[in-house]
Scaffold this motif. Structure first.
Motif, PDB file in Angstrom:
ATOM      1  N   HIS A 271     -42.254  -5.647  -3.525  1.00 50.70           N
ATOM      2  CA  HIS A 271     -41.856  -6.335  -5.248  1.00 50.70           C
ATOM      3  C   HIS A 271     -42.048  -8.246  -4.882  1.00 50.70           C
ATOM      4  N   GLN A 272     -42.388  -7.969  -5.325  1.00 50.72           N
ATOM      5  CA  GLN A 272     -42.948 -10.508  -5.290  1.00 50.72           C
ATOM      6  C   GLN A 272     -42.008 -10.698  -7.011  1.00 50.72           C
ATOM      7  N   ILE A 273     -41.151 -11.733  -6.926  1.00 49.47           N
ATOM      8  CA  ILE A 273     -41.177 -12.537  -7.919  1.00 49.47           C
ATOM      9  C   ILE A 273     -42.273 -14.061  -8.266  1.00 49.47           C
ATOM     10  N   GLU A 274     -42.741 -14.341  -8.926  1.00 47.87           N
ATOM     11  CA  GLU A 274     -43.978 -15.144  -9.032  1.00 47.87           C
ATOM     12  C   GLU A 274     -43.907 -16.207  -9.983  1.00 47.87           C
ATOM     13  N   GLY A 275     -43.858 -17.767  -9.901  1.00 48.45           N
ATOM     14  CA  GLY A 275     -43.478 -18.823 -10.769  1.00 48.45           C
ATOM     15  C   GLY A 275     -44.622 -19.304 -11.252  1.00 48.45           C
ATOM     16  N   LEU A 276     -44.966 -19.738 -12.502  1.00 42.49           N
ATOM     17  CA  LEU A 276     -45.708 -20.687 -13.056  1.00 42.49           C
ATOM     18  C   LEU A 276     -45.484 -21.570 -13.781  1.00 42.49           C
ATOM     19  N   TYR A 277     -45.287 -22.956 -13.363  1.00 43.24           N
ATOM     20  CA  TYR A 277     -44.907 -24.227 -14.262  1.00 43.24           C
ATOM     21  C   TYR A 277     -46.782 -25.078 -15.101  1.00 43.24           C
ATOM     22  N   VAL A 278     -46.500 -24.814 -15.899  1.00 41.23           N
ATOM     23  CA  VAL A 278     -47.968 -25.893 -16.380  1.00 41.23           C
ATOM     24  C   VAL A 278     -47.485 -26.827 -17.240  1.00 41.23           C
ATOM     25  N   ASP A 279     -47.812 -28.830 -17.731  1.00 40.90           N
ATOM     26  CA  ASP A 279     -47.680 -29.439 -18.450  1.00 40.90           C
ATOM     27  C   ASP A 279     -48.446 -30.499 -17.192  1.00 40.90           C
TER      28      ASP A 279
END
Ligand code: DAH
Length: 340
Positions: free
Chosen positions: A209-217
């Motif tokens: 399992h992975q946990i991915e994060g994405l923050y775009v602004d």
């Protein structure tokens, strides 16, 4: 008294016997009807005045009255006794008895880590997005700027399906799914299962399992990424845990880093868990490559973003001191019940 009157007395006597609330009531009814000065002796005394042809029948009626009343009194008395042991007695509920054991399931350590990670990120504004395990080659590789000569496309690493799709090798394609549908800003985490053709050993499993994060602004920086991961590290592993970045390469980020957490066991001094380095490698991360933005139709000039991905099993293993990844998949209750 004639027979009809005796019958009426009998009915009344039996009814008051059955109404008795306790042993004294029973005794009172007995005395009223059967006692020396009771109703029955009077009836018997009056027999001599009954017409001779009726006398036998009236006598039998009086006897029947006596038998019926005795039976009713006895029955009522045993009823009262039985009730007393159930209701009245203080021993009916024993507060000192141990509680009844009910087998209760436990959360799997992988679920525990996923839930905690989601809670931590949601406190700083991330929402959860999910994608399917069966993914297109386009989203798993191409849209993530992974050229088709990249070794991870090789059969060695990827489970390809006959349909031409694949079992996702990372949660990163969910970044693509989200950006395809949603204009910026984006702030998501995506936990989920991933698959690779790895030979299983103490640290590798073909599914994990992975946990991915994405923050775009607009104006998202590498410093924001570092601050976010430092916050996560402290919340997940403890307040004395810090993070460091090492330069790395991922096709979908530029610059790319690998992120280490301070070893939470020795707090950086060096121990067996961190192989004396004081640090534990946890995440891949970086600033989203402009080519990825172009793929999803974002204006790569106008927005910036960071992304990261980390292994859930790895976090679970170091957090709970699990020495072998296979223990997370054996479903041995002796292991699992420790996470109650
Ligand atoms: N997908 C990478 C892996 O499985 C981890 C990763 C690295 C995810 C960098 C990211 C990232 O989002 O920016 O190894």
């Amino acid at each position: 008294m004639n027979l009809a009157e005796i019958e009426a007395v009998k009915a009344r006597a039996v009814a008051s016997a059955m109404d008795a609330a306790n042993a004294q009531d029973i005794e009172a009814v007995r005395i009223e009807y059967l006692g020396r000065k009771g109703l029955l002796p009077q009836i018997m005394k009056g027999l001599k005045d009954v017409a001779p042809e009726d006398r036998a029948a009236v006598g039998q009626g009086a006897n029947a009255l006596k038998n019926a009343l005795n039976a009713a009194l006895e029955k009522r008395l045993s009823e009262l006794k039985a009730n007393a042991t159930h209701e009245g007695a203080p021993s009916a509920f024993d507060a000192t008895l141990p509680g009844r054991w009910r087998a209760c399931g436990t959360m799997h350590p992988i679920s525990l880590v996923i839930e905690e990670a989601v809670r931590i990120f949601s406190r700083i504004g991330f929402t959860v997005a999910e994608g399917p395990d069966v993914e297109t080659g386009y989203r798993n590789f191409e849209a993530l700027n992974t050229p088709d000569y990249h070794p991870s496309l090789d059969n060695q690493d990827t489970f390809w399906l006959e349909s031409g799709e694949l079992l996702r090798t990372q949660t990163s394609p969910v970044q693509i799914r989200v950006m395809e549908k949603q204009p910026p800003p984006v702030r998501i985490v995506t936990p989920g299962r991933c698959y690779r053709r790895d030979t299983t050993d103490a640290t590798h499993s073909a599914n994990f399992h992975q946990i991915e994060g994405l923050y775009v602004d607009t104006d998202v920086s590498l410093a924001d990424l570092k601050g976010t991961l430092a916050y996560f590290a402290q919340q997940m592993m403890g307040p004395d845990v810090n993070v460091r970045f090492r330069p790395h390469f991922f096709p979908f980020t530029e610059p790319s880093v690998e992120c280490d957490f301070t070893c939470h066991v020795c707090l950086g001094k060096g121990c067996r868990v961190c192989k004396q380095s004081g640090w534990i490698e946890i995440a891949g991360a970086g600033m989203v490559d402009p080519r990825v933005f172009e793929r999803v139709g974002y204006d790569a000039e106008a927005v910036t973003g960071y992304a990261f991905g980390m292994g859930i099993e790895r976090i679970a293993m170091i957090k709970y001191g699990v020495p072998d990844i296979r223990m997370l998949y054996d479903n041995d209750v002796r292991f699992l019940t420790q996470f109650r």
